[in-house]
Motif scaffolding. Structure first.
Motif, mmCIF file in Angstrom:
data_model
loop_
_atom_site.group_PDB
_atom_site.id
_atom_site.type_symbol
_atom_site.label_atom_id
_atom_site.label_comp_id
_atom_site.label_asym_id
_atom_site.label_seq_id
_atom_site.Cartn_x
_atom_site.Cartn_y
_atom_site.Cartn_z
ATOM 1 N N THR B 31 5.676 9.836 -47.167
ATOM 2 C CA THR B 31 6.395 9.440 -45.955
ATOM 3 C C THR B 31 6.391 10.584 -44.951
ATOM 4 O OG1 THR B 31 7.859 8.175 -47.377
ATOM 5 C CG2 THR B 31 8.499 8.388 -45.085
ATOM 6 N N ILE B 32 6.676 11.794 -45.429
ATOM 7 C CA ILE B 32 6.702 12.949 -44.533
ATOM 8 C C ILE B 32 5.341 13.125 -43.868
ATOM 9 C CG2 ILE B 32 6.884 15.456 -44.461
ATOM 10 C CD1 ILE B 32 8.970 15.263 -46.665
ATOM 11 N N VAL B 33 4.312 13.070 -44.678
ATOM 12 C CA VAL B 33 2.958 13.228 -44.163
ATOM 13 C C VAL B 33 2.617 12.107 -43.185
ATOM 14 C CG1 VAL B 33 0.583 12.923 -44.886
ATOM 15 C CG2 VAL B 33 2.010 14.596 -46.023
ATOM 16 N N GLY B 34 3.071 10.912 -43.480
ATOM 17 C CA GLY B 34 2.810 9.784 -42.590
ATOM 18 C C GLY B 34 3.526 9.949 -41.263
ATOM 19 N N VAL B 35 4.732 10.524 -41.316
ATOM 20 C CA VAL B 35 5.503 10.711 -40.088
ATOM 21 C C VAL B 35 4.887 11.786 -39.205
ATOM 22 C CG1 VAL B 35 7.681 11.570 -39.183
ATOM 23 C CG2 VAL B 35 7.687 9.906 -41.012
ATOM 24 N N LEU B 36 4.461 12.879 -39.815
ATOM 25 C CA LEU B 36 3.950 13.992 -39.030
ATOM 26 C C LEU B 36 2.584 13.652 -38.451
ATOM 27 C CD1 LEU B 36 4.836 16.936 -41.413
ATOM 28 C CD2 LEU B 36 5.907 16.443 -39.228
ATOM 29 N N PRO B 37 2.488 13.718 -37.132
ATOM 30 C CA PRO B 37 1.164 13.486 -36.548
ATOM 31 C C PRO B 37 0.241 14.629 -36.918
ATOM 32 C CG PRO B 37 2.743 14.137 -34.863
ATOM 33 C CD PRO B 37 3.500 14.037 -36.127
ATOM 34 N N GLY B 38 -1.020 14.368 -37.058
ATOM 35 C CA GLY B 38 -1.959 15.440 -37.368
ATOM 36 C C GLY B 38 -2.179 15.612 -38.857
ATOM 37 N N LEU B 39 -1.336 14.982 -39.661
ATOM 38 C CA LEU B 39 -1.519 15.025 -41.106
ATOM 39 C C LEU B 39 -1.581 13.599 -41.586
ATOM 40 C CD1 LEU B 39 0.915 17.519 -42.841
ATOM 41 C CD2 LEU B 39 -1.552 17.563 -42.879
ATOM 42 N N GLY B 40 -2.566 13.282 -42.382
ATOM 43 C CA GLY B 40 -2.635 11.922 -42.883
ATOM 44 C C GLY B 40 -2.675 11.936 -44.389
ATOM 45 N N PRO B 41 -2.708 10.767 -45.028
ATOM 46 C CA PRO B 41 -2.726 10.737 -46.488
ATOM 47 C C PRO B 41 -3.941 11.440 -47.080
ATOM 48 C CG PRO B 41 -3.018 8.518 -45.577
ATOM 49 C CD PRO B 41 -2.679 9.406 -44.443
ATOM 50 N N ILE B 42 -5.095 11.343 -46.391
ATOM 51 C CA ILE B 42 -6.284 11.982 -46.945
ATOM 52 C C ILE B 42 -6.097 13.496 -47.040
ATOM 53 C CG2 ILE B 42 -8.734 12.431 -46.635
ATOM 54 C CD1 ILE B 42 -9.136 9.794 -45.522
ATOM 55 N N THR B 43 -5.607 14.111 -45.946
ATOM 56 C CA THR B 43 -5.384 15.562 -45.969
ATOM 57 C C THR B 43 -4.387 15.938 -47.050
ATOM 58 O OG1 THR B 43 -5.518 15.406 -43.573
ATOM 59 C CG2 THR B 43 -4.977 17.550 -44.513
ATOM 60 N N ALA B 44 -3.297 15.165 -47.116
ATOM 61 C CA ALA B 44 -2.252 15.490 -48.085
ATOM 62 C C ALA B 44 -2.788 15.409 -49.503
ATOM 63 C CB ALA B 44 -1.078 14.529 -47.924
ATOM 64 N N ILE B 45 -3.531 14.346 -49.788
ATOM 65 C CA ILE B 45 -4.092 14.208 -51.135
ATOM 66 C C ILE B 45 -5.070 15.339 -51.402
ATOM 67 C CG2 ILE B 45 -5.533 12.755 -52.601
ATOM 68 C CD1 ILE B 45 -4.233 10.338 -51.318
ATOM 69 N N ALA B 46 -5.898 15.642 -50.404
ATOM 70 C CA ALA B 46 -6.862 16.737 -50.595
ATOM 71 C C ALA B 46 -6.140 18.047 -50.906
ATOM 72 C CB ALA B 46 -7.727 16.892 -49.357
ATOM 73 N N LEU B 47 -5.050 18.320 -50.200
ATOM 74 C CA LEU B 47 -4.302 19.553 -50.435
ATOM 75 C C LEU B 47 -3.644 19.560 -51.803
ATOM 76 C CD1 LEU B 47 -2.599 20.118 -47.002
ATOM 77 C CD2 LEU B 47 -4.185 21.650 -48.159
ATOM 78 N N LEU B 48 -3.229 18.394 -52.262
ATOM 79 C CA LEU B 48 -2.545 18.339 -53.551
ATOM 80 C C LEU B 48 -3.513 18.425 -54.726
ATOM 81 C CD1 LEU B 48 0.108 15.624 -52.725
ATOM 82 C CD2 LEU B 48 0.563 18.015 -53.253
ATOM 83 N N ILE B 49 -4.794 18.191 -54.454
ATOM 84 C CA ILE B 49 -5.755 18.206 -55.552
ATOM 85 C C ILE B 49 -5.765 19.525 -56.316
ATOM 86 C CG2 ILE B 49 -8.225 18.171 -56.115
ATOM 87 C CD1 ILE B 49 -8.546 15.848 -54.253
ATOM 88 N N PRO B 50 -5.890 20.675 -55.647
ATOM 89 C CA PRO B 50 -5.893 21.918 -56.440
ATOM 90 C C PRO B 50 -4.600 22.077 -57.232
ATOM 91 C CG PRO B 50 -6.470 22.359 -54.148
ATOM 92 C CD PRO B 50 -6.053 20.939 -54.212
ATOM 93 N N LEU B 51 -3.509 21.583 -56.686
ATOM 94 C CA LEU B 51 -2.235 21.707 -57.380
ATOM 95 C C LEU B 51 -2.163 20.777 -58.574
ATOM 96 C CD1 LEU B 51 0.175 21.769 -54.354
ATOM 97 C CD2 LEU B 51 -0.928 23.672 -55.519
ATOM 98 N N SER B 52 -2.812 19.626 -58.477
ATOM 99 C CA SER B 52 -2.660 18.678 -59.564
ATOM 100 C C SER B 52 -3.644 18.905 -60.704
ATOM 101 C CB SER B 52 -2.734 17.238 -59.051
ATOM 102 O OG SER B 52 -3.715 17.093 -58.092
ATOM 103 N N PHE B 53 -4.491 19.962 -60.595
ATOM 104 C CA PHE B 53 -5.352 20.328 -61.736
ATOM 105 C C PHE B 53 -4.507 20.493 -62.987
ATOM 106 C CE2 PHE B 53 -8.975 20.550 -59.440
ATOM 107 C CZ PHE B 53 -9.375 21.739 -58.858
ATOM 108 N N ASN B 54 -3.362 21.180 -62.795
ATOM 109 C CA ASN B 54 -2.568 21.569 -63.957
ATOM 110 C C ASN B 54 -1.640 20.474 -64.456
ATOM 111 O OD1 ASN B 54 -3.711 24.085 -63.740
ATOM 112 N ND2 ASN B 54 -2.103 24.855 -62.401
#
Lengths: 183, 499
Positions: B31-54
């Motif tokens: 929701t936060i990512v959706g609200v903020l212009p300039g950030l979309g679900p794709i970017t958010a998921i991409a950023l979370l990928i390195p974090l979700s390795f573990n």
């Protein structure tokens, strides 16, 4: 809203025409480069029937060259190209949507160069200076370039962001970040 | 009955405290990512990928899926209150939603968007539950040739049904495919387009590509334009609607669900097309006095599209889970995440990792319920997010993305690659090239090549196999129609208008 959309109609064809020509030529150029490189892709040890390692690269780069030429051609004819949304939505709404999605405001090139420079610089100092210092510097510089007056806020933000993210990632999420000269 | 039992078991697993927490974090972030212009679900998921390795795969996937449909809820908030879509699939909502807000009806607009999103999202998951096993059964008759054709179809449909210039969409697809080729040939270990860089032997990480193409261009643009404060959002008291609004929204909810789900299931398209189609439909079916409201704040124009884009998320998951063919660019990224965890979507997924898949599907139901609760009473909290000054927001985005790039390989190379691709993406976006087809293409290319090779191996090098096999031929014809029909429609429109 009417004056803006009239403006849009008059300006869009000319601007997009020229930029399309440039973009089209660039695409053609890159495609040609890739095509030439693809010709050098080696033969496999065990050739597979009908398709080899160079098949797709050659096809794709060829298509790039062709599409680049088409785009250049369209740009020269100066016809604004509308997409499927125009069929689905009707001209008026499609224009409104275009406005929403592709902001017409051109990006000022001097600030752009500054921010690109800061971005590149950030990447280069990231490891040597460590995460916290490089990030604080980058954020401080970036925000100050835009809004120098609020320097206290900018400084606080830059430092807090760098520190909080550093500890959140290294301690909580177990992701190693460079400590650089502070480590 | 089997599907239902599996779903209930999945629900039991999704409702454990750990998984509930991941659902919550996912939808909140979304929701936060959706609200903020300039950030979309794709970017958010991409950023979370390195974090979700573990993370363990179930938790990681629950989180990331939550971000996806959460963003569909959040995106509508900005569309309605500041006429700037938080992400593309919510763009149509701005057409009527903002007009409603301007006339003091922001509350009902937000309410109908939230309720519609819930209905669309939930019904789509039900659709997913019953349709996936059917598709899995069908997939046994899908051979490598048909699969390759379907993948081409996904790319072709993306090109022909994209907003803006088709040629540019095609170029975007081609660029994405070329990027997908970079690296060692998987079968023959031949270097392709690596230009002597060893680091490129493994190709360009999809997560990096997503970060570079979706975060950097927006950030560079907004930083350069240099707005110091956020655009003012129209105020809203609370997200609520009365019986009249509800009555007007009911049929659009139903139509939006169907349209959105179908659009989502079709490979390569996804929630965005669904929302456009729904708006168009609502306009056309509006009768009498309601018709005149369109353009001035017709609630149907919010209810339908918002339902459709959430239904589209569920729909897009269907081919991704059952056939490993992404229904949208974001699902393409999710497909990549599955592969990263060592899971291969498709029939084997349901057989070998059944509990995991059903837990994820069940978590989507839970997530949608949570989002309804978050979005109705708590709308004003999210609205406050809109006041973040753009320099801080976009500076922060760049800092996060740089971190993400570093975390992929812990080297300077990925960061420089981020810069290079980011700037190329910026150039492309500024010149009207859509970037979502590029990601879809990059993810699909390895699969496409693999299946082409297999198909040709079976057919002993005969390219005619794609036409000889009946199913493959059918798909080819359908794809050709999907490409040609919109072009014909466009020609007809051009000749109809006195130009």
């Amino acid at each position: 809203m009417t004056p803006v959309s009239q403006q849009t109609e008059q300006e869009a064809p000319a601007r997009s025409g020229r930029s399309d020509v440039i973009a089209g030529l660039l695409v053609t150029g890159v495609g040609a480069l890739l095509l030439v490189t693809a010709l050098g892709i080696g033969e496999p040890v065990r050739p597979a029937p009908g398709i080899g390692p160079a098949t797709l690269p050659l096809f794709l780069s060829g298509m790039l060259v062709l599409s680049g030429l088409v785009l250049t051609g369209l740009g020269l004819r100066r016809r604004p190209v509308a997409g499927f949304e125009a069929d689905l939505l009707g001209a008026g709404d499609a224009e409104a949507l275009e406005e929403l999605l592709h902001e017409e405001q051109p990006v000022p090139w001097r600030p752009l160069l500054v921010h690109i420079g800061l971005f590149v610089g950030y990447a280069l100092i990231f490891i040597p200076l460590g995460y916290m210092l490089s990030t604080a510097l980058y954020l401080g510089a970036t925000v100050s370039v835009i809004d120098r007056a609020r320097w206290k806020r900018n400084l606080t933000f830059a430092v807090l962001f760098a520190v909080i993210v550093y500890f959140a990632f290294t301690e909580l999420l177990m992701v190693q970040l460079p400590a650089g000269i502070l480590g | 009955m089997d599907a239902l039992t599996s779903l209930l078991q999945g629900l039991a697993s999704a409702l454990t405290p750990t998984h509930l927490m991941f659902v919550f974090v996912g939808v909140l972030l979304g929701t936060i990512v959706g609200v903020l212009p300039g950030l979309g679900p794709i970017t958010a998921i991409a950023l979370l990928i390195p974090l979700s390795f573990n993370l363990d795969p179930t938790a990681g996937l629950i989180l990331l899926c939550g971000v996806y449909y959460g963003a569909m809820y959040g995106g509508s908030i900005t569309s309605i209150l500041i006429r700037t879509p938080g992400e593309v699939a919510s763009a149509v909502t701005a057409l009527e939603g903002y007009e409603m807000a301007r006339r003091g009806h922001a509350g009902p607009a937000l309410a109908t968007a939230a309720v519609g999103s819930f209905i669309g999202g939930t019904l789509a998951v039900i659709g997913l539950v019953f349709l996936s096993p059917v598709l899995v059964d069908v997939s046994t008759s899908i051979g490598a040739a048909e699969y390759a054709v379907l993948l081409v179809g996904a790319l072709a449909l993306t090109t022909s049904l994209m907003t803006g210039s088709r040629v540019k969409a095609l170029i975007s697809v081609l660029v994405g495919m070329c990027i997908g080729i970079i690296g060692l040939d998987p079968q023959d270990s031949v270097q392709r387009w690596t230009f002597g860089q060893i680091e490129l032997s493994d190709g360009i990480d999809i997560a990096l590509l997503a970060m570079a193409l979706f975060a950097i261009p927006e950030a560079m643009r907004n930083l350069s334009i240099g707005d110091r404060s956020a655009p003012s959002a129209l105020t809203v008291q609370r997200a609520w609607m009365n019986k009249h609004d509800l009555r007007l929204s009911a049929a659009p909810y139903a139509r939006g669900t169907v349209v959105g789900f179908i659009a989502g299931v079709m490979p390569g398209l996804g929630p965005t097309l669904g929302s456009f189609a729904s708006y168009s439909l609502e306009r056309r079916v509006a009768k009498g006095e309601r018709r005149r409201w369109f353009g001035k704040g017709a609630i149907e124009g919010v209810a339908g599209p918002e339902t459709a884009n959430n239904a589209g998320v569920g729909g897009a998951m269907v081919p991704m889970l059952a056939l490993a063919i992404p229904g949208s660019a974001t699902t393409a990224l999710l497909l990549f995440v599955f592969q990263m965890y060592g899971l291969q979507p498709g029939p084997q997924l349901f057989q070998n990792d059944g509990p995991l898949v059903w837990t994820i599907i069940a978590s989507m139901l839970v997530g949608n319920a949570m989002l309804l609760v978050l979005n109705l009473p708590m709308v004003r909290v999210f609205v406050k997010l809109l006041r973040v000054p753009p320099p801080l927001l976009y500076g922060g985005v760049v800092a996060f993305v740089m971190l993400g790039a570093y975390a992929l390989t812990f080297s300077l190379f990925s960061m420089l690659l981020l810069v290079a691709i980011g700037l190329i993406g910026f150039y492309l976006q500024e010149n009207g090239f859509p970037l979502t087809p590029a990601i879809l293409a990059a993810v699909l290319l390895p699969l496409l090549e693999l299946n082409l090779r297999r198909a040709l191996l079976i057919a002993d090098g005969d390219w005619g196999t794609f036409i000889d096999r009946p199913l493959s031929l059918t798909f080819l014809v359908l794809i050709a129609l999907g490409v040609v029909v919109p072009m014909l429609l466009q020609l007809r429109r051009r000749f109809a208008r006195p130009d």
